[in-house]
Design an enzyme around this catalytic site. Structure first.
Site, PDB file in Angstrom:
ATOM      1  N   ASP A  67       9.540 -11.611  64.944  1.00 48.64           N
ATOM      2  CA  ASP A  67       9.628 -11.453  63.492  1.00 48.64           C
ATOM      3  C   ASP A  67      10.198 -10.089  63.094  1.00 48.64           C
ATOM      4  O   ASP A  67      10.306  -9.179  63.913  1.00 48.64           O
ATOM      5  CB  ASP A  67       8.241 -11.678  62.847  1.00 48.64           C
ATOM      6  CG  ASP A  67       7.097 -11.089  63.666  1.00 48.64           C
ATOM      7  OD1 ASP A  67       7.350 -10.161  64.460  1.00 48.64           O
ATOM      8  OD2 ASP A  67       5.957 -11.541  63.509  1.00 48.64           O
ATOM      9  N   ASN A 135      -6.636 -13.838  60.914  1.00 44.00           N
ATOM     10  CA  ASN A 135      -6.717 -15.148  60.259  1.00 44.00           C
ATOM     11  C   ASN A 135      -6.100 -16.258  61.111  1.00 44.00           C
ATOM     12  O   ASN A 135      -5.878 -17.367  60.629  1.00 44.00           O
ATOM     13  CB  ASN A 135      -6.040 -15.093  58.879  1.00 44.00           C
ATOM     14  CG  ASN A 135      -4.547 -14.753  58.976  1.00 44.00           C
ATOM     15  OD1 ASN A 135      -3.997 -14.663  60.067  1.00 44.00           O
ATOM     16  ND2 ASN A 135      -3.907 -14.565  57.832  1.00 44.00           N
ATOM     17  N   HIS A 137      -3.069 -16.181  62.540  1.00 41.94           N
ATOM     18  CA  HIS A 137      -1.611 -16.335  62.518  1.00 41.94           C
ATOM     19  C   HIS A 137      -0.992 -15.950  63.865  1.00 41.94           C
ATOM     20  O   HIS A 137      -1.550 -15.152  64.619  1.00 41.94           O
ATOM     21  CB  HIS A 137      -0.972 -15.556  61.345  1.00 41.94           C
ATOM     22  CG  HIS A 137      -0.957 -14.074  61.472  1.00 41.94           C
ATOM     23  ND1 HIS A 137      -1.249 -13.230  60.431  1.00 41.94           N
ATOM     24  CD2 HIS A 137      -0.647 -13.247  62.507  1.00 41.94           C
ATOM     25  CE1 HIS A 137      -1.115 -11.978  60.818  1.00 41.94           C
ATOM     26  NE2 HIS A 137      -0.755 -11.961  62.074  1.00 41.94           N
ATOM     27  N   GLU A 142       1.508 -17.763  58.754  1.00 49.43           N
ATOM     28  CA  GLU A 142       0.191 -17.619  58.150  1.00 49.43           C
ATOM     29  C   GLU A 142      -0.490 -18.987  58.050  1.00 49.43           C
ATOM     30  O   GLU A 142       0.168 -20.021  58.174  1.00 49.43           O
ATOM     31  CB  GLU A 142       0.346 -17.009  56.747  1.00 49.43           C
ATOM     32  CG  GLU A 142       0.990 -15.633  56.740  1.00 49.43           C
ATOM     33  CD  GLU A 142       0.070 -14.522  57.226  1.00 49.43           C
ATOM     34  OE1 GLU A 142      -0.932 -14.806  57.901  1.00 49.43           O
ATOM     35  OE2 GLU A 142       0.357 -13.347  56.922  1.00 49.43           O
TER      36      GLU A 142
END
Ligand code: F6R
Length: 241
Positions: A67, A135, A137, A142
């Site tokens: 990313d 979380n 990801h 996400e």
């Protein structure tokens, strides 16, 4: 999925470095997927050490990072290109032209397809290194990201923005958009190595490894992949059954 629990974070990094070294030795023209964030830094340090003192070479390696922030130029200290140069590429013998990240400064609507084509043109990824968000990801996929997603622009959640705020000065522009490989892109790698260290990751690790397959926990999609190694230290393993 193979889960390896190590005594501490540096043992996790050493184990991950062994896997990287073995894969480098096995393949003629290895292609790795790489991650940024704090977790892989210890792995990159171990690899730099092995390059300096044991002759481990990266000369035949091609890399694709997961990313990049949209709107940060490569020379920006918080860009992931800058991170990779600082934490790994500048210290080993990798060919600069063989290191790729999504282009955060190009048209975001075209950058995703261009990156996918580049990965495919190199024959796909042999070993994908991953961290995991609190979380759940992976990359910047996400919660609620489609399990069939490919490289595209994603809006970062508040949780991720807060977790990453530590890297930006208080008044500094912090991008809220990122280009990220999709979950389907990640699952196409021929093997996957996920590293998680620290108690803050324990819940996400448990949901990734033992929870139901769900778009609410993108890392749970790794359960679909035939060749995943999860390396966790004892604290990150704390909520496993
Ligand atoms: C970064 C990336 C992210 C991180 C994750 C964990 O390239 O892909 O998914 O792996 O946010 O970050 P750290 O390691 O900083 O806890």
């Amino acid at each position: 999925m193979q889960v390896i629990i190590t005594a501490n974070a540096s043992a996790a990094a050493a184990h991950a470095a062994d896997i990287v070294e073995r894969t480098l030795a096995e393949l003629e023209a290895p292609v790795f997927g790489l991650a940024t964030g704090s977790t892989p830094v210890a792995l990159y340090q171990a690899l730099i050490e092995r390059h300096r003192h044991q002759g481990l070479s990266f000369a035949k390696l091609t890399t694709f990072n997961l990313d990049e922030y949209v709107g940060l130029p490569p020379e920006h200290p918080q860009s992931y290109r800058h991170f990779m140069q600082r934490e790994l590429f500048d210290h080993v013998d990798i060919e600069p032209a063989n290191t790729f990240l999504p282009d955060g400064m190009s048209d975001p609507l075209e950058a995703g397809n261009a990156y996918e084509a580049l990965i495919e043109g190199h024959g796909g990824i042999d070993l994908q290194v991953l961290g995991i968000g609190r979380n759940g990801h992976i990359g910047f996929n996400e919660p609620t990201s489609s399990l069939g997603s490919r490289t595209r622009v994603k809006t970062l959640t508040r949780d991720t923005l807060e977790a990453n705020a530590r890297f930006f000065a208080p008044q500094e522009f912090q991008p809220s958009l990122a280009l990220t490989m999709g979950i389907a892109t990640i699952l196409e790698a021929r093997s996957i190595l996920l590293i998680a260290t620290g108690e803050a990751k324990a819940e996400a690790v448990a949901r990734c490894v033992e929870g139901p397959l769900s778009a609410l926990v993108p890392a749970s999609a790794l359960q679909l992949h035939p060749k995943v190694t999860v390396i966790v230290d004892q604290t990150a393993a704390g909520r496993l059954e």
